[in-house]
Design a protein around this motif. Structure first.
Motif, PDB file in Angstrom:
ATOM      1  N   LYS A 231     -81.319  73.134  49.951  1.00  0.00           N
ATOM      2  CA  LYS A 231     -81.187  74.514  49.476  1.00  0.00           C
ATOM      3  C   LYS A 231     -79.975  74.735  48.575  1.00  0.00           C
ATOM      4  CE  LYS A 231     -83.808  76.783  53.161  1.00  0.00           C
ATOM      5  NZ  LYS A 231     -83.745  77.761  54.284  1.00  0.00           N
ATOM      6  N   PRO A 232     -78.762  74.300  48.966  1.00  0.00           N
ATOM      7  CA  PRO A 232     -77.605  74.522  48.071  1.00  0.00           C
ATOM      8  C   PRO A 232     -77.790  73.867  46.700  1.00  0.00           C
ATOM      9  CG  PRO A 232     -76.863  73.926  50.266  1.00  0.00           C
ATOM     10  CD  PRO A 232     -78.340  73.716  50.245  1.00  0.00           C
ATOM     11  N   LEU A 233     -78.333  72.639  46.670  1.00  0.00           N
ATOM     12  CA  LEU A 233     -78.545  71.953  45.393  1.00  0.00           C
ATOM     13  C   LEU A 233     -79.636  72.650  44.588  1.00  0.00           C
ATOM     14  CD1 LEU A 233     -77.694  69.574  43.643  1.00  0.00           C
ATOM     15  CD2 LEU A 233     -79.403  68.169  44.808  1.00  0.00           C
ATOM     16  N   GLY A 234     -80.702  73.072  45.267  1.00  0.00           N
ATOM     17  CA  GLY A 234     -81.774  73.801  44.593  1.00  0.00           C
ATOM     18  C   GLY A 234     -81.288  75.127  44.029  1.00  0.00           C
ATOM     19  N   ASN A 235     -80.485  75.853  44.825  1.00  0.00           N
ATOM     20  CA  ASN A 235     -79.943  77.136  44.370  1.00  0.00           C
ATOM     21  C   ASN A 235     -79.033  76.954  43.158  1.00  0.00           C
ATOM     22  OD1 ASN A 235     -81.291  78.265  46.507  1.00  0.00           O
ATOM     23  ND2 ASN A 235     -79.477  78.591  47.770  1.00  0.00           N
ATOM     24  N   ALA A 236     -78.210  75.895  43.206  1.00  0.00           N
ATOM     25  CA  ALA A 236     -77.296  75.625  42.093  1.00  0.00           C
ATOM     26  C   ALA A 236     -78.075  75.292  40.821  1.00  0.00           C
ATOM     27  CB  ALA A 236     -76.361  74.476  42.458  1.00  0.00           C
ATOM     28  N   THR A 237     -79.154  74.536  40.969  1.00  0.00           N
ATOM     29  CA  THR A 237     -79.994  74.168  39.816  1.00  0.00           C
ATOM     30  C   THR A 237     -80.594  75.406  39.173  1.00  0.00           C
ATOM     31  OG1 THR A 237     -80.536  72.036  40.844  1.00  0.00           O
ATOM     32  CG2 THR A 237     -81.975  72.787  39.067  1.00  0.00           C
ATOM     33  N   HIS A 238     -81.115  76.300  40.005  1.00  0.00           N
ATOM     34  CA  HIS A 238     -81.693  77.544  39.491  1.00  0.00           C
ATOM     35  C   HIS A 238     -80.634  78.407  38.803  1.00  0.00           C
ATOM     36  CE1 HIS A 238     -85.909  77.666  40.754  1.00  0.00           C
ATOM     37  NE2 HIS A 238     -85.541  76.924  41.787  1.00  0.00           N
ATOM     38  N   ILE A 240     -77.827  77.435  37.338  1.00  0.00           N
ATOM     39  CA  ILE A 240     -77.412  76.814  36.073  1.00  0.00           C
ATOM     40  C   ILE A 240     -78.472  77.011  34.991  1.00  0.00           C
ATOM     41  CG2 ILE A 240     -76.945  74.584  34.959  1.00  0.00           C
ATOM     42  CD1 ILE A 240     -75.708  73.707  37.676  1.00  0.00           C
ATOM     43  N   LEU A 241     -79.749  76.897  35.373  1.00  0.00           N
ATOM     44  CA  LEU A 241     -80.839  76.938  34.397  1.00  0.00           C
ATOM     45  C   LEU A 241     -81.458  78.332  34.218  1.00  0.00           C
ATOM     46  CD1 LEU A 241     -82.619  73.562  35.307  1.00  0.00           C
ATOM     47  CD2 LEU A 241     -80.964  73.997  33.485  1.00  0.00           C
ATOM     48  N   GLY A 242     -80.886  79.334  34.867  1.00  0.00           N
ATOM     49  CA  GLY A 242     -81.347  80.704  34.646  1.00  0.00           C
ATOM     50  C   GLY A 242     -82.553  81.111  35.459  1.00  0.00           C
ATOM     51  N   GLY A 243     -82.788  80.429  36.582  1.00  0.00           N
ATOM     52  CA  GLY A 243     -83.899  80.798  37.454  1.00  0.00           C
ATOM     53  C   GLY A 243     -83.405  81.498  38.700  1.00  0.00           C
ATOM     54  N   THR A 244     -84.286  81.643  39.668  1.00  0.00           N
ATOM     55  CA  THR A 244     -83.915  82.241  40.941  1.00  0.00           C
ATOM     56  C   THR A 244     -84.542  81.429  42.073  1.00  0.00           C
ATOM     57  OG1 THR A 244     -83.964  84.261  42.285  1.00  0.00           O
ATOM     58  CG2 THR A 244     -85.893  83.837  40.933  1.00  0.00           C
ATOM     59  N   PRO A 245     -83.785  81.185  43.156  1.00  0.00           N
ATOM     60  CA  PRO A 245     -84.349  80.461  44.295  1.00  0.00           C
ATOM     61  C   PRO A 245     -85.514  81.231  44.918  1.00  0.00           C
ATOM     62  CG  PRO A 245     -81.955  80.620  44.447  1.00  0.00           C
ATOM     63  CD  PRO A 245     -82.379  81.545  43.357  1.00  0.00           C
ATOM     64  N   LYS A 246     -86.374  80.510  45.616  1.00  0.00           N
ATOM     65  CA  LYS A 246     -87.529  81.118  46.280  1.00  0.00           C
ATOM     66  C   LYS A 246     -88.392  81.907  45.296  1.00  0.00           C
ATOM     67  CE  LYS A 246     -85.260  81.437  50.782  1.00  0.00           C
ATOM     68  NZ  LYS A 246     -84.866  82.316  51.906  1.00  0.00           N
TER      69      LYS A 246
END
Length: 395
Positions: A231-238, A240-246
């Motif tokens: 989750k932390p890595l996924g959230n950070a990726t989103h 950085i790239l302008g997305g949103t988790p979940k």
């Protein structure tokens, strides 16, 4: 006797380097042994999953196309009704319609006990031509890959820890592989496999040489896997790239309020509108609303739609009352695209059969690394024991 400060400094650096070298070797050995079985299973199930879509469709080859193209197709509502009449115990979840008029409709369904399957339906008659259980098989493979089978929720954590360890293994492996001196002999040993050598040397080369060539693509698959599960890595990726988790959960929440006084729009015009968006769209995937209270349909348009991967895909949510697209917030749409790209890179869906083939070779090497590494350790361990027994027998 005179002191030599330069010599002492060199000796100090050498000891420090030797210390870090031993630590790196220790980490590579024991982290590899502790996670080897899990990494082997994760890599093997990943390899088995790469061609899941080709296998699923290949097993239903005769039913992928209709025997006769007629003037008029049945509506999706009529198709779903016909499927339910032929399979009353099954619940449809989604279906894929093809631009090609000769292609059958591919429909996913399940029972209360899960029992997932795909059915191929003649869009002109509504007849189910074939149904296959390969969907359920790859569902199991995917859940073994994630650790959910057989360990449940704790299995996800076990796999995640093992993947983090594998990431460390790739880095420590590169350090171990790196020659102390670059010359003709070390270059040949580092970049080429000695096929005619003894089994011990051959196994050593099969661990080191393919491991080096596989390093960057293996890092890509490992990191994308961690983005998916951590989750932390996924959230950070989103972030950085302008997305949103979940993003998928937020996307599913976009729907109009239920109104019992309204009727639902026909689905055929919705499908035609989706196909008309781009000539490159070959497939449209639509969710099946199982209750009247479900007021939105979820659609994907793409060149190719697989179990997990989507090639050149775009996602839509459709108002069931009006048949019109509903606005999806930019961050949610970006999040969906980030998730799609992460999954495509992870499973080799990014470049058709070329991407899958490359991912297959990468996965096979990753599967072999724990095996060849264990054989190296086992051989050295047995050699040490044999030498010890020999000394004892001479005393």
């Amino acid at each position: 006797m005179t002191n030599n400060p330069q010599k002492k400094q060199t000796e100090k650096k050498s000891k420090q380097k030797s210390k870090w070298s031993r630590l790196n070797h220790w980490l590579h050995l024991w982290l590899g042994l502790s996670s080897g079985i899990i990494v082997f299973i994760v890599a093997l199930t990943g390899v088995l999953f790469i061609y899941c879509d080709d296998i699923i469709d290949g097993l239903a080859y005769d039913s992928l196309y209709v025997s006769e193209v007629k003037a008029q197709k049945l509506s999706p509502e009529e198709i779903l009704k016909a499927f339910k009449q032929q399979n009353p115990e099954r619940k449809a979840s989604y279906y894929i319609i093809y631009r090609d008029p000769e292609r059958t409709i591919k429909l996913a369904s399940s029972t209360k006990e899960r029992d997932l399957q795909f059915s191929w339906i003649d869009p002109y008659t509504g007849k189910v031509l074939d149904s296959g259980k390969a969907y359920d098989f790859f569902y199991v493979i995917a859940h073994i890959h994630s650790g959910h089978i057989p360990f449940g929720k704790s299995g996800n954590l076990i796999v995640e820890i093992s993947v983090w360890i594998f990431l460390i293994e790739l880095i420590t492996g590169l350090i171990l592989w790196w020659p102390k001196k670059w010359n003709k002999s070390t270059k040949k040993q580092s970049f080429a496999i000695k096929w005619k050598a003894s089994f011990k040397r051959l196994n050593y080369d099969l661990h080191n040489v393919p491991g080096f060539y596989n390093l960057l693509p293996a890092l890509l698959i490992t990191i994308t896997g961690l983005i998916i599960v951590n989750k932390p890595l996924g959230n950070a990726t989103h972030k950085i790239l302008g997305g949103t988790p979940k993003a998928y959960s937020l996307f599913r929440d976009i729907k109009p309020e239920y109104d019992s006084t309204k009727t639902f729009a026909p689905i055929n015009p919705i499908i035609q509108k989706l196909f008309s968006k781009d000539e490159s769209i070959e497939q449209v995937k639509l969710s099946v609303a199982t209750k009247d209270s479900i007021t939105a349909l979820y659609a994907v348009t793409a060149k190719n739609i697989g179990l997990k991967g989507v090639e050149n895909g775009k996602t839509f949510t459709i108002n069931r009352y009006t048949g019109q697209e509903m606005e999806i917030p930019v961050k949610v749409m970006n999040g969906l695209e980030i998730d799609d790209w992460t999954m495509n890179l992870h499973i080799g869906f990014w470049a058709g059969w070329i991407g899958k083939t490359l991912t297959l070779f990468i996965g096979l090497i990753c599967t072999a690394l724990p095996v060849t590494g264990f054989i190296i350790w086992y051989g050295r361990n047995n050699k040490s024991k044999a030498a010890s027994h020999k000394v004892e027998s001479q005393l």
